[in-house]
Design an enzyme around this catalytic site. Sequence first.
Site, PDB file in Angstrom:
ATOM      1  N   TYR A  32      -1.649   0.294  10.536  1.00 34.69           N
ATOM      2  CA  TYR A  32      -1.962  -0.447   9.401  1.00 34.69           C
ATOM      3  C   TYR A  32      -0.760  -0.071   8.436  1.00 34.69           C
ATOM      4  O   TYR A  32      -0.282  -1.324   7.708  1.00 34.69           O
ATOM      5  CB  TYR A  32      -3.119   0.357   8.887  1.00 34.69           C
ATOM      6  CG  TYR A  32      -3.476  -0.189   7.241  1.00 34.69           C
ATOM      7  CD1 TYR A  32      -4.047  -1.450   6.852  1.00 34.69           C
ATOM      8  CD2 TYR A  32      -2.756   0.710   6.065  1.00 34.69           C
ATOM      9  CE1 TYR A  32      -4.248  -1.779   5.476  1.00 34.69           C
ATOM     10  CE2 TYR A  32      -3.129   0.146   4.831  1.00 34.69           C
ATOM     11  CZ  TYR A  32      -3.727  -0.772   4.433  1.00 34.69           C
ATOM     12  OH  TYR A  32      -3.944  -1.247   3.137  1.00 34.69           O
ATOM     13  N   GLU A  83       0.212   3.555   1.795  1.00 29.70           N
ATOM     14  CA  GLU A  83       0.070   4.151   3.268  1.00 29.70           C
ATOM     15  C   GLU A  83       1.467   3.863   3.575  1.00 29.70           C
ATOM     16  O   GLU A  83       1.788   4.524   4.912  1.00 29.70           O
ATOM     17  CB  GLU A  83      -0.977   3.260   3.733  1.00 29.70           C
ATOM     18  CG  GLU A  83      -1.268   3.692   5.195  1.00 29.70           C
ATOM     19  CD  GLU A  83      -1.927   4.994   5.555  1.00 29.70           C
ATOM     20  OE1 GLU A  83      -2.412   5.614   4.639  1.00 29.70           O
ATOM     21  OE2 GLU A  83      -2.141   5.536   6.378  1.00 29.70           O
ATOM     22  N   SER A 124       0.961  -1.291   0.027  1.00 25.46           N
ATOM     23  CA  SER A 124       0.086  -0.144   0.052  1.00 25.46           C
ATOM     24  C   SER A 124       0.777   1.411   0.008  1.00 25.46           C
ATOM     25  O   SER A 124       1.882   1.428   0.498  1.00 25.46           O
ATOM     26  CB  SER A 124      -0.930   0.186   1.320  1.00 25.46           C
ATOM     27  OG  SER A 124      -1.452   1.197   1.487  1.00 25.46           O
TER      28      SER A 124
HETATM   29  P1  NAP Z   1     -11.386  -4.457   1.528  1.00 25.64           P
HETATM   30  O1  NAP Z   1     -12.509  -4.316   0.536  1.00 25.64           O
HETATM   31  O2  NAP Z   1     -11.473  -4.105   3.085  1.00 25.64           O
HETATM   32  O3  NAP Z   1     -11.310  -6.338   1.647  1.00 25.64           O
HETATM   33  C1  NAP Z   1     -10.473  -6.993   2.750  1.00 25.64           C
HETATM   34  C2  NAP Z   1     -10.844  -8.458   2.632  1.00 25.64           C
HETATM   35  O4  NAP Z   1      -9.918  -8.868   3.553  1.00 25.64           O
HETATM   36  C3  NAP Z   1     -12.400  -8.914   2.905  1.00 25.64           C
HETATM   37  O5  NAP Z   1     -12.628 -10.035   1.941  1.00 25.64           O
HETATM   38  C4  NAP Z   1     -12.200  -9.011   4.341  1.00 25.64           C
HETATM   39  O6  NAP Z   1     -13.110 -10.199   4.539  1.00 25.64           O
HETATM   40  C5  NAP Z   1     -10.775  -9.865   4.238  1.00 25.64           C
HETATM   41  N1  NAP Z   1     -10.275 -10.217   5.747  1.00 25.64           N
HETATM   42  C6  NAP Z   1     -10.462  -9.150   6.673  1.00 25.64           C
HETATM   43  N2  NAP Z   1      -9.850  -9.803   7.742  1.00 25.64           N
HETATM   44  C7  NAP Z   1      -9.363 -10.976   7.592  1.00 25.64           C
HETATM   45  C8  NAP Z   1      -9.003 -12.000   8.100  1.00 25.64           C
HETATM   46  N3  NAP Z   1      -8.756 -12.058   9.377  1.00 25.64           N
HETATM   47  N4  NAP Z   1      -8.877 -13.022   7.212  1.00 25.64           N
HETATM   48  C9  NAP Z   1      -8.964 -13.435   6.130  1.00 25.64           C
HETATM   49  N5  NAP Z   1      -9.684 -12.476   5.435  1.00 25.64           N
HETATM   50  C10 NAP Z   1      -9.843 -11.278   6.057  1.00 25.64           C
HETATM   51  O7  NAP Z   1      -9.853  -4.068   0.955  1.00 25.64           O
HETATM   52  P2  NAP Z   1      -9.846  -3.805  -0.546  1.00 25.64           P
HETATM   53  O8  NAP Z   1      -9.911  -2.357  -0.851  1.00 25.64           O
HETATM   54  O9  NAP Z   1     -10.414  -4.976  -1.566  1.00 25.64           O
HETATM   55  O10 NAP Z   1      -8.005  -4.193  -0.882  1.00 25.64           O
HETATM   56  C11 NAP Z   1      -7.598  -5.277  -1.120  1.00 25.64           C
HETATM   57  C12 NAP Z   1      -6.216  -5.317  -0.209  1.00 25.64           C
HETATM   58  O11 NAP Z   1      -5.507  -4.221  -0.991  1.00 25.64           O
HETATM   59  C13 NAP Z   1      -6.122  -5.176   1.229  1.00 25.64           C
HETATM   60  O12 NAP Z   1      -5.068  -5.821   1.569  1.00 25.64           O
HETATM   61  C14 NAP Z   1      -5.718  -3.553   1.373  1.00 25.64           C
HETATM   62  O13 NAP Z   1      -5.043  -3.325   2.441  1.00 25.64           O
HETATM   63  C15 NAP Z   1      -4.765  -3.536   0.169  1.00 25.64           C
HETATM   64  N6  NAP Z   1      -4.887  -2.109  -0.376  1.00 25.64           N
HETATM   65  C16 NAP Z   1      -6.132  -1.535  -0.794  1.00 25.64           C
HETATM   66  C17 NAP Z   1      -5.914  -0.271  -1.398  1.00 25.64           C
HETATM   67  C18 NAP Z   1      -7.459   0.675  -1.873  1.00 25.64           C
HETATM   68  O14 NAP Z   1      -7.029   1.690  -1.932  1.00 25.64           O
HETATM   69  N7  NAP Z   1      -8.432  -0.306  -1.643  1.00 25.64           N
HETATM   70  C19 NAP Z   1      -4.764   0.291  -1.770  1.00 25.64           C
HETATM   71  C20 NAP Z   1      -3.506  -0.290  -1.481  1.00 25.64           C
HETATM   72  C21 NAP Z   1      -3.516  -1.609  -0.549  1.00 25.64           C
HETATM   73  P3  NAP Z   1     -14.634  -9.793   5.049  1.00 25.64           P
HETATM   74  O15 NAP Z   1     -15.390  -9.384   3.708  1.00 25.64           O
HETATM   75  O16 NAP Z   1     -15.011 -10.878   5.600  1.00 25.64           O
HETATM   76  O17 NAP Z   1     -14.651  -8.459   5.905  1.00 25.64           O
HETATM   77  O1  G4F Z   2     -10.696   6.612   2.506  1.00 20.20           O
HETATM   78  P1  G4F Z   2      -9.699   6.719   3.705  1.00 20.20           P
HETATM   79  O2  G4F Z   2     -10.089   5.940   5.052  1.00 20.20           O
HETATM   80  O3  G4F Z   2      -8.305   5.838   3.004  1.00 20.20           O
HETATM   81  P2  G4F Z   2      -6.890   5.889   3.261  1.00 20.20           P
HETATM   82  O4  G4F Z   2      -6.929   5.963   4.911  1.00 20.20           O
HETATM   83  O5  G4F Z   2      -6.064   6.523   2.570  1.00 20.20           O
HETATM   84  O6  G4F Z   2      -6.573   4.276   3.357  1.00 20.20           O
HETATM   85  C1  G4F Z   2      -7.046   3.653   2.213  1.00 20.20           C
HETATM   86  O7  G4F Z   2      -5.914   3.862   1.059  1.00 20.20           O
HETATM   87  C2  G4F Z   2      -4.861   3.055   1.508  1.00 20.20           C
HETATM   88  C3  G4F Z   2      -3.759   3.120   0.224  1.00 20.20           C
HETATM   89  O8  G4F Z   2      -3.135   4.489   0.427  1.00 20.20           O
HETATM   90  C4  G4F Z   2      -5.010   1.544   1.539  1.00 20.20           C
HETATM   91  F1  G4F Z   2      -3.859   0.896   1.779  1.00 20.20           F
HETATM   92  C5  G4F Z   2      -6.044   1.319   2.873  1.00 20.20           C
HETATM   93  O9  G4F Z   2      -6.310  -0.010   2.791  1.00 20.20           O
HETATM   94  C6  G4F Z   2      -7.332   2.426   2.552  1.00 20.20           C
HETATM   95  O10 G4F Z   2      -7.881   1.452   1.139  1.00 20.20           O
HETATM   96  O11 G4F Z   2      -9.193   7.992   3.889  1.00 20.20           O
HETATM   97  C7  G4F Z   2      -8.734   8.974   3.022  1.00 20.20           C
HETATM   98  C8  G4F Z   2      -8.523  10.188   3.673  1.00 20.20           C
HETATM   99  C9  G4F Z   2      -7.892  10.459   4.723  1.00 20.20           C
HETATM  100  O12 G4F Z   2      -6.839  11.405   4.711  1.00 20.20           O
HETATM  101  C10 G4F Z   2      -8.691  10.666   5.943  1.00 20.20           C
HETATM  102  O13 G4F Z   2      -8.153  11.305   7.171  1.00 20.20           O
HETATM  103  O14 G4F Z   2      -9.708  10.924   3.876  1.00 20.20           O
HETATM  104  C11 G4F Z   2      -9.579  11.558   5.178  1.00 20.20           C
HETATM  105  N1  G4F Z   2     -11.081  11.586   5.614  1.00 20.20           N
HETATM  106  C12 G4F Z   2     -11.586  12.765   5.896  1.00 20.20           C
HETATM  107  N2  G4F Z   2     -12.676  12.430   6.558  1.00 20.20           N
HETATM  108  C13 G4F Z   2     -11.705  10.421   6.054  1.00 20.20           C
HETATM  109  C14 G4F Z   2     -12.972  11.044   6.662  1.00 20.20           C
HETATM  110  N3  G4F Z   2     -11.739   9.191   5.947  1.00 20.20           N
HETATM  111  C15 G4F Z   2     -12.714   8.391   6.332  1.00 20.20           C
HETATM  112  N4  G4F Z   2     -12.649   6.798   6.089  1.00 20.20           N
HETATM  113  N5  G4F Z   2     -13.720   8.862   6.839  1.00 20.20           N
HETATM  114  C16 G4F Z   2     -13.785  10.097   7.155  1.00 20.20           C
HETATM  115  O15 G4F Z   2     -14.912  10.687   7.303  1.00 20.20           O
END
Ligand code: NAP
Ligand code: G4F
Length: 346
Positions: free
Chosen positions: A156, A134, A132
């Site tokens: 995280y 992050e 990520s």
């Molecule tokens: P997501 O929608 O939150 O999906 C997370 C998945 O992990 C869900 O299927 C969840 O199952 C499963 N999970 C949670 N805890 C678990 C456990 N203890 N054992 C097995 N499975 C578990 O995340 P996403 O947005 O698809 O992201 C996919 C991956 O990419 C994650 O690793 C995330 O950290 C990473 N990532 C995401 C972003 C982004 O912007 N989306 C960016 C960079 C990296 P349930 O459905 O049962 O909760």
């Molecule tokens: O949507 P967010 O919660 O995503 P964040 O923290 O960037 O993390 C996501 O992206 C990561 C990749 O860079 C992934 F690895 C991670 O698993 C996840 O998918 O927040 C985005 C921004 C933050 O700066 C937060 O402080 O939005 C700001 N924000 C402002 N108000 C909020 C809110 N975020 C959330 N979730 N909820 C709010 O009400």
Amino acid sequence: MKRALITGITGQDGSYLAELLLDKGYEVHGIIRRASTFNTGRIDHLYHNPEIYGKKLFLHYGDLADATQMVKLLYELQPDEIYNLGAQSHVRVSFDVPEYTADVTGAGAVRILEAIREAGLVKKVRFYQASSSEMFGKVQAVPQIETTPFWPRSPYGCAKLFAYWLTVNYRESYNLHASNGILFNHESERRGETFVTRKITRAVGRIKAGLQENLVLGNLDAQRDWGYAKEYVEMMWIMLQQDKPDDYVVATNETHTVREFCQVAFDRVGLDWEKYVKYDARYERPAEVELLIGDPAKAKKQLGWEPKVRFKELVEIMVDHDVKVAENERKIREVTGAYTAPSYLA
Ligand code: NAP
Ligand code: G4F
């Protein structure tokens, strides 16, 4: 026929990746968690299709905290490719449950990597780790690239960094085909409802339909590089088709504030965002990642990948979807007089 195993198949990315691999003719296996409520909403269209479920798609109970089950599954399945997408993926929540996040998001990767060794799959299998942006946290360079030093700002981010280095370490130690996709934020109609983009687009739909009065957010100044999830999962697959494993930044090289996201989203339905968006400090984080912007030049040069969907189009795709969902919910309420919107409509 290649066989793939996906952890996190019920998540946003897992559901898109499952579709992509099925389209490519893979046999797809996914690990799901037992829950007291339905948690397969994003893959129900596959699960309920008799041509797919039990023939090309198989689901297995398991958990990233359960090493024994992981070893057992890898022995049984002998997959060609493993995509580790499972995680406690919410940054704000990771401050509330840091140890759990370390265990699942961090140590979960080690459990798979060790299971690969235990099952004798080091020479056969290819491994993808969902790393990520992050991990860049308090960014040390703008834009961020593969060689930018990491400085995680949340439990995280720290857990993801551990999993990132373990992936590199198993590649170097055992010659495992293991790659990290350093993905910047990517969103879609399937994005979890508590991430900021989806929280905003759902609120826009619901406010427009008269189901919600306002939207309460935290830091509006944070800047993110937002791309479209469907395009990003393709990169996961491409990375595992290369002769050599490597690590790649996947991003759009554009950054926008949360405030801009609100503006474009409310504009789409003809509403003035400033009238509806309120502030609450409870959505702030103990340490914030202020700015993310990734340069995917390496992915473009070496793998020919580049994003097509840009910021405005992404916001509009999500708003248009959530307007329809909210309109359905309004109609159901009208007929039943009660709140009945099933979560899978989202
Ligand atoms: P997501 O929608 O939150 O999906 C997370 C998945 O992990 C869900 O299927 C969840 O199952 C499963 N999970 C949670 N805890 C678990 C456990 N203890 N054992 C097995 N499975 C578990 O995340 P996403 O947005 O698809 O992201 C996919 C991956 O990419 C994650 O690793 C995330 O950290 C990473 N990532 C995401 C972003 C982004 O912007 N989306 C960016 C960079 C990296 P349930 O459905 O049962 O909760
Ligand atoms: O949507 P967010 O919660 O995503 P964040 O923290 O960037 O993390 C996501 O992206 C990561 C990749 O860079 C992934 F690895 C991670 O698993 C996840 O998918 O927040 C985005 C921004 C933050 O700066 C937060 O402080 O939005 C700001 N924000 C402002 N108000 C909020 C809110 N975020 C959330 N979730 N909820 C709010 O009400």
